[in-house]
Design a protein around this motif. Structure first.
Motif, mmCIF file in Angstrom:
data_model
loop_
_atom_site.group_PDB
_atom_site.id
_atom_site.type_symbol
_atom_site.label_atom_id
_atom_site.label_comp_id
_atom_site.label_asym_id
_atom_site.label_seq_id
_atom_site.Cartn_x
_atom_site.Cartn_y
_atom_site.Cartn_z
ATOM 1 N N TYR A 136 0.997 -1.316 0.184
ATOM 2 C CA TYR A 136 0.059 -0.255 -0.055
ATOM 3 C C TYR A 136 0.882 1.150 -0.212
ATOM 4 C CZ TYR A 136 -4.662 -2.063 0.053
ATOM 5 O OH TYR A 136 -5.643 -2.564 -0.233
ATOM 6 N N ARG A 187 1.746 1.940 -3.579
ATOM 7 C CA ARG A 187 0.242 2.239 -4.032
ATOM 8 C C ARG A 187 0.108 3.983 -4.004
ATOM 9 N NH1 ARG A 187 -3.031 3.097 -8.213
ATOM 10 N NH2 ARG A 187 -5.117 4.164 -7.337
ATOM 11 N N ALA A 213 -2.689 -0.010 -9.773
ATOM 12 C CA ALA A 213 -3.786 -0.963 -9.263
ATOM 13 C C ALA A 213 -5.260 -0.585 -9.964
ATOM 14 C CB ALA A 213 -3.810 -1.139 -7.877
ATOM 15 N N ILE A 219 -3.317 -5.297 -4.804
ATOM 16 C CA ILE A 219 -2.229 -4.745 -3.615
ATOM 17 C C ILE A 219 -1.802 -5.762 -2.944
ATOM 18 C CG2 ILE A 219 -1.398 -2.895 -2.141
ATOM 19 C CD1 ILE A 219 -3.506 -1.018 -3.835
ATOM 20 N N ALA A 276 -2.187 -5.680 -9.971
ATOM 21 C CA ALA A 276 -1.526 -4.538 -9.473
ATOM 22 C C ALA A 276 -0.151 -4.705 -9.741
ATOM 23 C CB ALA A 276 -1.744 -4.535 -7.825
#
Length: 332
Positions: free
Chosen positions: A29, A32, A38, A298, A58
């Motif tokens: 994360y 991300r 993603a 993810i 992702a």
């Protein structure tokens, strides 16, 4: 040709603890939040036999892997099968195909736990769980890895199920786990509330949330089905796993927008933005926070990479071969 590994569910089951999953999913994360790609799930439904076929993707460039999750659920057998392909993000070559059954509740629970760690109060010590299936178990195991829970209340409509959950999880987490008679009893006084259900309507009254409560809602990802009522949504700082879900399958948020309880700008941030420090998380002990966790690639790719590396080190798995497209297209 290139070699990859097929890893069965049993070969993966004992390779990581809930805390291990949380660590790797948190890193996913963070990436991300720094811009890693993603997309939300694509879901196809079938009427006869009733079933769902779905998948999501992702890329975690810093980890060096990419992949996704594809599964069928329902249909004639009434069960689900999870397939996780993992690729090298540098070369594009396949690394592994994982049977995702055993990791499913753990990687999903880890996403919920990252939400708890980022958004719940530091002194959170009690949890209310609504739901008693494998996902509820995974959520609690992971939440207990980021907060010292001394009391847990669980409710599900079937008495035998909630009592079995309380007995089993009481042996797993350090705190006391008690089955309660209704959802209100699970929510009232809880520092953390977790919903892990297949409900079509809200599972508790949002007025019951006390100031400072954090909610992780992970059971529904459908535009017309939701676990949280408009009150819970409107009272909260609302964080999604992916913003793109806001008008696609974040049913609780969509219902609140449709009812006029909140605007379309009610989403505070993506979880990755909070993890990466690009958006603030909790700012005081009175805020009510929500993490709407619909499931993404993810956590799947982050968990799959960890399991693949550990399985490879231990010599687990079966070697399988893939042909590059150039061979297939030229007929060599």
């Amino acid at each position: 040709m290139t070699d990859a590994l097929f890893l069965s569910s049993d070969e993966l089951a004992d390779l990581a603890t809930p805390a291990d999953y949380v660590e790797h999913v948190r890193e996913g994360y963070r990436q991300r939040g720094e811009g890693a790609a993603a997309e939300p799930r694509t879901k196809l439904t079938n009427a006869d036999p009733p079933g769902m076929f779905t998948g999501y993707l992702a890329v975690l460039p810093e980890t060096g892997v990419m992949g996704g999750y594809t599964y069928g659920a329902g249909f004639g057998a009434g069960d689900a099968w999870f397939v996780t392909p993992l690729f090298d993000a540098e070369s594009g070559e396949p690394l592994a195909v994982l049977d995702g059954a055993s990791m499913n509740p753990f990687k999903t629970g880890a996403a919920g736990a990252v939400g708890v760690d980022e958004l719940a109060r530091e002194d959170a010590r009690s949890a209310g769980i609504i739901g008693s299936g494998p996902q509820a178990r995974g959520q609690l195991r992971a939440a207990a890895a980021v907060r010292d829970l001394d009391r847990v209340w669980v409710f599900s409509p079937t008495r035998e199920n909630r009592e079995a959950f309380a007995e089993e999880m009481g042996e797993v987490v350090d705190g006391e786990v008690l089955a309660v008679e209704d959802s209100a009893s699970a929510v009232e006084g809880a520092d953390v509330v977790i919903t892990a259900t297949n409900a079509t309507e809200p599972v508790f009254d949002g007025e019951l949330l006390e100031p400072g409560t954090h909610v992780t809602a992970m059971g529904r990802y459908h535009p017309e089905k939701h676990e949280l009522d408009t009150t819970a949504v409107s009272r909260s700082k609302y964080v999604l796993d992916l913003r793109a879900r806001a008008q696609k399958d974040a049913g609780s948020l969509m219902a609140a927008v449709e009812a006029g309880a909140v605007g379309e700008d009610h989403v505070h941030a993506e979880l990755g933005e909070v993890v990466a420090g690009r958006a603030e998380g909790r700012v005081d002990d009175e805020e009510i926070t929500v993490f709407d966790s619909g499931g993404t690639g993810i956590e799947t790719v982050a968990a799959a990479q960890m399991l693949y590396e550990r399985a490879h080190e231990e010599g687990r798995g079966t070697t399988i071969e893939f042909a590059p497209a150039s061979e297939a297209l030229t007929g060599r």
